[in-house]
Write a protein that holds these residues in place. Sequence first.
Motif, mmCIF file in Angstrom:
data_model
loop_
_atom_site.group_PDB
_atom_site.id
_atom_site.type_symbol
_atom_site.label_atom_id
_atom_site.label_comp_id
_atom_site.label_asym_id
_atom_site.label_seq_id
_atom_site.Cartn_x
_atom_site.Cartn_y
_atom_site.Cartn_z
ATOM 1 N N ALA A 1 -0.198 -8.526 48.122
ATOM 2 C CA ALA A 1 -0.482 -7.416 47.206
ATOM 3 C C ALA A 1 -1.338 -6.367 47.914
ATOM 4 O O ALA A 1 -2.207 -6.799 48.488
ATOM 5 C CB ALA A 1 -0.989 -7.670 45.895
ATOM 6 N N SER B 1 -4.955 -6.440 46.994
ATOM 7 C CA SER B 1 -5.315 -7.870 47.105
ATOM 8 C C SER B 1 -6.604 -8.020 47.894
ATOM 9 O O SER B 1 -6.795 -7.105 49.102
ATOM 10 C CB SER B 1 -4.491 -8.863 47.577
ATOM 11 O OG SER B 1 -3.896 -8.788 48.734
ATOM 12 N N HIS C 1 -4.306 -2.801 54.100
ATOM 13 C CA HIS C 1 -3.975 -1.727 53.224
ATOM 14 C C HIS C 1 -4.446 -0.584 54.153
ATOM 15 O O HIS C 1 -4.626 0.690 53.619
ATOM 16 C CB HIS C 1 -5.057 -1.725 51.943
ATOM 17 C CG HIS C 1 -6.620 -1.730 52.552
ATOM 18 N ND1 HIS C 1 -7.070 -2.594 53.604
ATOM 19 C CD2 HIS C 1 -7.740 -0.916 52.194
ATOM 20 C CE1 HIS C 1 -8.214 -2.475 53.843
ATOM 21 N NE2 HIS C 1 -8.800 -1.603 52.836
#
Length: 387
Positions: free
Chosen positions: A226, A229, A238
Motif C-alpha cells: 500500500a 504503508s 512512495h
Amino acid sequence: MSDVQGRVHGTVEPGFESVREEFATVAAREARDGGAQLAVHHHGRLVVDLWGGDGVDGDSLLGLYSSSKGAMALVAALLVQDGVLDLDREVASWWPEFAAEGKERLTLRQLLSHRSGVIGADGGLSPEELADDRAIAARLAGQRPFWEPDTGHGYHGLVIGALVGEVVLRATGRTIRDLYEERVRAPYALDYYLGLPEELEPRFRPALPMLPTPAEQEFLTENPFAPDSLAAIAFNLHADPPFDMVGYANSRAVRAQAPVSGGGIGTARGLSRMYAAIAGELDGRAPLLRPDILAEVSRVHSAGTDLVTGSDNAFGLGFVPLATRYPELGPTAVGHSGAPGSQAFADRSTGLAYSYARRRFAFLGGPGAPENGRLIAAVVAAAGKLG
C-alpha cells in the motif's frame, strides 16, 4: 564428473566435497540464469571457493546490497570496543539536530536494533539522495519517526547506514567508509568495497531482476505494498520516482559513493574473508571483536513482528543474529543478508565464515534466498566431521 558438477568451477578442500555437490545443484537450478558464488573460511582458511551458473566467475564483483550493513555493524562494534561509542548514549548527544520531532531520547543501541522509527522521509528520497549518506542524514535529522521510538522494531532498509554513519562521523570525524577501509578492508586485503574504485569497474557484473514463476508473479500482483504503508516508506516506494531496487547497485553513483545501507560491492570470497576476521584468527591476527563485544552485538535486541515487513524476525546491534534463522549455527553467529538473496556470517563456535552471493534477484530473497538453508547445513555438517 556429472553434468551438474561440470557447471561448477573453483575448489574445495578435502572434507567439503558435499558442499560442492550442494552448490552444484543450486547453480543448476536457482542460480543458472544469473550465476552465483560461494566462499567459506574455516578457522581462517579458505576451504570453499566456488562459482557457477551463467554470467559470473570467482572474481566477478556483485552488488551485495544490505550485506554492507554487516560492515557498518563491524565498524560500530569496533568503536564500542575502543570506548569511542557508548551504546546507551543518546544519538542527539553527538548529533543535536536529530533531537527534533521527539527523537531526543533515542539511544545508539536502539538505533542499531532498528527501533528508531525513522525508516524513511515524508515524500520520499530522490535517487541522488539515496546515493549519498550525508544527504539522507540531513533529510532525516528533522524527520518525525513513524512510530514512537523504542516501542517496536522495523527494518530501516535504506537509511540505517546513513543514521549510524552520521553518529560515527560526529563522534570520530571519520566516515564508516574510511574506517572500514583503514581498519578492515586494507589490512585484510578484502575484495569487498564500500566505494568501488573506478579501475575495478570492468569486473562489476550488473544485478539482474527477478524472473518470477507464474505462481510467484500472481503472489506479487495480489500482495502489493500500500502506498502509505510502512513498507512503502521504508523502501522509498512512495517517492517520485519510486525506488528501483535493481537499478540501485547498477548505478555508478551508488557504487562510487557507497551508501552504507546497501551500496557495498564485492565477491563472496571477499565478504567471507571479512567475516573470517570475526570468526577467529586470520593471517595470524586475533579476532577483530573481543568475546564480550561479540556476545553483545549478537544478542537479540529486537524480536517478533517487524512493523515494516510484517514478518517475524530478530535484530542484534547492526548485525542479524543468525542462529534464529539457521539452527545449525552457534548462539553468537552474526551476519547480514542482501536483497538478491545473498547471505554472509561469522560463527565463532565453529570457526566458520560463509558468504553466498547471487547476481539475479531471488523471489522474496531479502532475508537470504532459500537455498542458503541447504548450503549452510552442508557447510556446518562438513566442518563438524573435521572437528
